[in-house]
Design an enzyme around this catalytic site. Sequence first.
Site, PDB file in Angstrom:
ATOM      1  N   SER A 149       0.842  -1.199   0.000  1.00 44.25           N
ATOM      2  CA  SER A 149       0.000   0.000   0.000  1.00 44.25           C
ATOM      3  C   SER A 149       0.880   1.253   0.000  1.00 44.25           C
ATOM      4  O   SER A 149       1.636   1.470  -0.943  1.00 44.25           O
ATOM      5  CB  SER A 149      -0.962  -0.056   1.193  1.00 44.25           C
ATOM      6  OG  SER A 149      -2.020   0.865   1.043  1.00 44.25           O
ATOM      7  N   ASP A 241      -9.501  -4.954  -5.304  1.00 49.13           N
ATOM      8  CA  ASP A 241      -8.831  -3.786  -4.735  1.00 49.13           C
ATOM      9  C   ASP A 241      -9.052  -2.589  -5.663  1.00 49.13           C
ATOM     10  O   ASP A 241      -8.816  -2.682  -6.871  1.00 49.13           O
ATOM     11  CB  ASP A 241      -7.330  -4.083  -4.604  1.00 49.13           C
ATOM     12  CG  ASP A 241      -6.577  -3.068  -3.763  1.00 49.13           C
ATOM     13  OD1 ASP A 241      -6.982  -1.887  -3.733  1.00 49.13           O
ATOM     14  OD2 ASP A 241      -5.563  -3.457  -3.149  1.00 49.13           O
ATOM     15  N   HIS A 271      -7.977  -5.174  -0.778  1.00 52.05           N
ATOM     16  CA  HIS A 271      -6.769  -4.481  -0.349  1.00 52.05           C
ATOM     17  C   HIS A 271      -6.305  -5.061   0.993  1.00 52.05           C
ATOM     18  O   HIS A 271      -7.114  -5.314   1.883  1.00 52.05           O
ATOM     19  CB  HIS A 271      -7.067  -2.983  -0.183  1.00 52.05           C
ATOM     20  CG  HIS A 271      -5.852  -2.139  -0.036  1.00 52.05           C
ATOM     21  ND1 HIS A 271      -4.944  -1.951  -1.063  1.00 52.05           N
ATOM     22  CD2 HIS A 271      -5.372  -1.417   1.020  1.00 52.05           C
ATOM     23  CE1 HIS A 271      -3.974  -1.156  -0.642  1.00 52.05           C
ATOM     24  NE2 HIS A 271      -4.200  -0.830   0.618  1.00 52.05           N
TER      25      HIS A 271
END
Length: 297
Positions: A149, A241, A271
């Site tokens: 991320s 995601d 995610h």
Amino acid sequence: MLTEQERSFLEAMAKAPIPTDVKGLRAAMDTFAPMMNSNLPEIGAFHEAVELRPGLTADVSVPKGNGPHPVVVYLHGGGWIGGSPKTHRKLGMQFAEAGYLTINVDYRLAPEHPFPAGLDDCVHAVKWTGENAKRWNGDASRLAVGGDSAGGNLTAATVTSLAAEKYAGPAKPKAALLIYGVFDFPAVIKREKDTAAFDGMVRAYAGAGYPAILEDPRVSPLRAVKPGALPPSFIICGAADTLLPETHSMAEALKRADIRHEVAIFDEMPHGFLQMDVLSGCKQGLGKMFDFLRRTI
């Protein structure tokens, strides 16, 4: 096909509200950390909060065996405003379980420390690892940088920054792990429909430079991709995601630059799935990533 347990877990996740403020996001990460870090794997040794320089530490996970061990410098996720080596402890230890000396970096967070503080810490951590990996029988000549991320963004920014300064030290990265990252801020902002949470993270990280700084290739590292700017790279994302387009954009940029890369997309995975061992994609994704590392460094 997902199991009923997996579907129930994903449905519960989808119903959870996403905090839009710094305090809320940090609290949410702390709340979920025990679940994400249960059943820690057995490794050779664990050293918490090793000082890299004043104000910067890292957790060091050491594999079993005598080594020399290949090395991973890991940059945790958390939207540039949250997370820590503690929230990503299990993931760091899983790298060590797979045989990699893992330096899990506690880089400075926004908004208290906006760009470029966090990136500067990450670049320093790679160079520090080059000088210090041997303390735990690590072989810095076989080093990868990876992160998820926000950490995926910082990974791409770190390796391209090192390339831009023509870094040729002992820890020159031989591989990059780009895990469901943000690689082009303006593109994500344009694409996202519900931007409240993301916008808060972006403004915090950019600080006084917002919005012009978002065009900087150290902030949006997709813009830094050119021949030789990244080592062989592994890009992974879940099909569920919202950052999946970022993965595709990075893969296309690496292809244009003729940089060796592999892409792994996992159906129905959200995610953060590499920290969710209740999901089948977690074990499978880690397996593919470790296989890439074995073949690359």
